[in-house]
Design a protein around this motif. Sequence first.
Motif, PDB file in Angstrom:
ATOM      1  N   THR A 147      -5.475  -1.136  -3.944  1.00  0.00           N
ATOM      2  CA  THR A 147      -4.857  -0.748  -5.211  1.00  0.00           C
ATOM      3  C   THR A 147      -4.208   0.630  -5.086  1.00  0.00           C
ATOM      4  O   THR A 147      -3.082   0.839  -5.546  1.00  0.00           O
ATOM      5  CB  THR A 147      -5.902  -0.757  -6.340  1.00  0.00           C
ATOM      6  OG1 THR A 147      -6.466  -2.065  -6.450  1.00  0.00           O
ATOM      7  CG2 THR A 147      -5.295  -0.363  -7.666  1.00  0.00           C
ATOM      8  N   LYS A 148      -4.888   1.548  -4.447  1.00  0.00           N
ATOM      9  CA  LYS A 148      -4.341   2.895  -4.247  1.00  0.00           C
ATOM     10  C   LYS A 148      -3.074   2.844  -3.385  1.00  0.00           C
ATOM     11  O   LYS A 148      -2.080   3.524  -3.679  1.00  0.00           O
ATOM     12  CB  LYS A 148      -5.403   3.787  -3.598  1.00  0.00           C
ATOM     13  CG  LYS A 148      -5.017   5.222  -3.502  1.00  0.00           C
ATOM     14  CD  LYS A 148      -5.010   5.862  -4.863  1.00  0.00           C
ATOM     15  CE  LYS A 148      -4.981   7.361  -4.744  1.00  0.00           C
ATOM     16  NZ  LYS A 148      -4.761   7.992  -6.029  1.00  0.00           N
ATOM     17  N   LYS A 197      -0.170   1.646  -5.479  1.00  0.00           N
ATOM     18  CA  LYS A 197       0.302   2.711  -6.368  1.00  0.00           C
ATOM     19  C   LYS A 197       1.127   3.757  -5.626  1.00  0.00           C
ATOM     20  O   LYS A 197       2.087   4.293  -6.159  1.00  0.00           O
ATOM     21  CB  LYS A 197      -0.884   3.383  -7.058  1.00  0.00           C
ATOM     22  CG  LYS A 197      -1.530   2.536  -8.127  1.00  0.00           C
ATOM     23  CD  LYS A 197      -2.704   3.260  -8.757  1.00  0.00           C
ATOM     24  CE  LYS A 197      -3.366   2.410  -9.813  1.00  0.00           C
ATOM     25  NZ  LYS A 197      -4.519   3.087 -10.432  1.00  0.00           N
ATOM     26  N   CYS A 235       4.666   1.419  -3.834  1.00  0.00           N
ATOM     27  CA  CYS A 235       5.584   0.520  -4.548  1.00  0.00           C
ATOM     28  C   CYS A 235       6.224   1.181  -5.754  1.00  0.00           C
ATOM     29  O   CYS A 235       5.561   1.906  -6.492  1.00  0.00           O
ATOM     30  CB  CYS A 235       4.832  -0.729  -5.030  1.00  0.00           C
ATOM     31  SG  CYS A 235       4.265  -1.765  -3.690  1.00  0.00           S
ATOM     32  N   LYS A 236       7.484   0.872  -5.936  1.00  0.00           N
ATOM     33  CA  LYS A 236       8.176   1.250  -7.159  1.00  0.00           C
ATOM     34  C   LYS A 236       8.281   0.054  -8.085  1.00  0.00           C
ATOM     35  O   LYS A 236       8.649   0.176  -9.235  1.00  0.00           O
ATOM     36  CB  LYS A 236       9.562   1.793  -6.839  1.00  0.00           C
ATOM     37  CG  LYS A 236       9.523   3.113  -6.123  1.00  0.00           C
ATOM     38  CD  LYS A 236      10.890   3.667  -5.890  1.00  0.00           C
ATOM     39  CE  LYS A 236      10.762   5.002  -5.180  1.00  0.00           C
ATOM     40  NZ  LYS A 236      12.009   5.469  -4.642  1.00  0.00           N
ATOM     41  N   ASP A 289      -2.921  -2.083 -14.809  1.00  0.00           N
ATOM     42  CA  ASP A 289      -1.842  -1.223 -15.267  1.00  0.00           C
ATOM     43  C   ASP A 289      -1.600  -0.146 -14.219  1.00  0.00           C
ATOM     44  O   ASP A 289      -2.348   0.817 -14.117  1.00  0.00           O
ATOM     45  CB  ASP A 289      -2.195  -0.590 -16.611  1.00  0.00           C
ATOM     46  CG  ASP A 289      -1.090   0.304 -17.126  1.00  0.00           C
ATOM     47  OD1 ASP A 289       0.029   0.240 -16.584  1.00  0.00           O
ATOM     48  OD2 ASP A 289      -1.355   1.066 -18.071  1.00  0.00           O
ATOM     49  N   PHE A 290      -0.562  -0.319 -13.408  1.00  0.00           N
ATOM     50  CA  PHE A 290      -0.250   0.634 -12.347  1.00  0.00           C
ATOM     51  C   PHE A 290       0.552   1.821 -12.858  1.00  0.00           C
ATOM     52  O   PHE A 290       0.769   2.773 -12.129  1.00  0.00           O
ATOM     53  CB  PHE A 290       0.528  -0.054 -11.220  1.00  0.00           C
ATOM     54  CG  PHE A 290      -0.321  -0.919 -10.347  1.00  0.00           C
ATOM     55  CD1 PHE A 290      -1.317  -0.373  -9.564  1.00  0.00           C
ATOM     56  CD2 PHE A 290      -0.123  -2.281 -10.298  1.00  0.00           C
ATOM     57  CE1 PHE A 290      -2.101  -1.162  -8.751  1.00  0.00           C
ATOM     58  CE2 PHE A 290      -0.896  -3.079  -9.489  1.00  0.00           C
ATOM     59  CZ  PHE A 290      -1.889  -2.514  -8.714  1.00  0.00           C
ATOM     60  N   GLY A 291       1.038   1.734 -14.073  1.00  0.00           N
ATOM     61  CA  GLY A 291       1.843   2.826 -14.606  1.00  0.00           C
ATOM     62  C   GLY A 291       3.204   2.935 -13.935  1.00  0.00           C
ATOM     63  O   GLY A 291       3.809   3.997 -13.938  1.00  0.00           O
ATOM     64  N   LEU A 292       3.676   1.848 -13.356  1.00  0.00           N
ATOM     65  CA  LEU A 292       4.980   1.858 -12.693  1.00  0.00           C
ATOM     66  C   LEU A 292       6.073   1.531 -13.698  1.00  0.00           C
ATOM     67  O   LEU A 292       5.862   0.751 -14.628  1.00  0.00           O
ATOM     68  CB  LEU A 292       5.014   0.831 -11.558  1.00  0.00           C
ATOM     69  CG  LEU A 292       4.014   1.052 -10.425  1.00  0.00           C
ATOM     70  CD1 LEU A 292       4.027  -0.120  -9.464  1.00  0.00           C
ATOM     71  CD2 LEU A 292       4.332   2.338  -9.693  1.00  0.00           C
ATOM     72  N   THR A 342       7.725  -3.284 -13.683  1.00  0.00           N
ATOM     73  CA  THR A 342       6.772  -4.376 -13.474  1.00  0.00           C
ATOM     74  C   THR A 342       7.376  -5.637 -14.074  1.00  0.00           C
ATOM     75  O   THR A 342       8.044  -5.586 -15.108  1.00  0.00           O
ATOM     76  CB  THR A 342       5.398  -4.100 -14.120  1.00  0.00           C
ATOM     77  OG1 THR A 342       5.573  -3.904 -15.513  1.00  0.00           O
ATOM     78  CG2 THR A 342       4.720  -2.891 -13.507  1.00  0.00           C
TER      79      THR A 342
END
Length: 191
Positions: A138-139, A142, A145-146, A160-163, A166
């Motif tokens: 997961t890290k 994060k 990836c964009k 929720d990656f906050g990207l 998505t």
Amino acid sequence: MLNKKEKVFVVHLLNDFSGSPNVCKHVVDVLIKSNYKVTIVTSSKKYNGFLGEIKDAHYKIIPYKWSQNKFITLFRYCYAQTLCFLYLIKEIKKNQIVYVNTILPFGALIAGKIRSARTICHIHEDLNKQNLAIKIQTKIIKLTCKEVIFVSNYVAKAMDFGLAKTNILYNCVSDDYFNEDSDDYSENKSD
């Protein structure tokens, strides 16, 4: 949008007949029909998985298979990630696309980030399991990836990656499934 004939690296660790390589095959089919050059990085090119022998696709085979022994599987996994990383770090050019199908091929994610590629991870897994491997993967997602593609709203909300970018891309059934002449249709037809 990519220029036609631009190269896309599609990375899937284990080519078999499970759901995620099936989804990956559909992505590859669309890319090829859209006239992109596709290189599939996977464990086998033969007919022992959905990603085998796709017309107009190029292949880089990275040996990988499961074992009953978890330590052997871990060794094979790390070896496959190293080979994948080394291959991609040589081959990827800036701004090409690296499409990584599932969270497992983290070597591809890291290579894509280092080479300034557009790195996309297609997440099929529910990553809410709190073990060390999932936390590390997961890290890495994060950090590298964009863009992330999720197979469902459930998985997207859970992770929720906050990207900024998505997407939800639901799994699909191929046209052959409904073709009366196909083996799939006759085996799955209910009376």
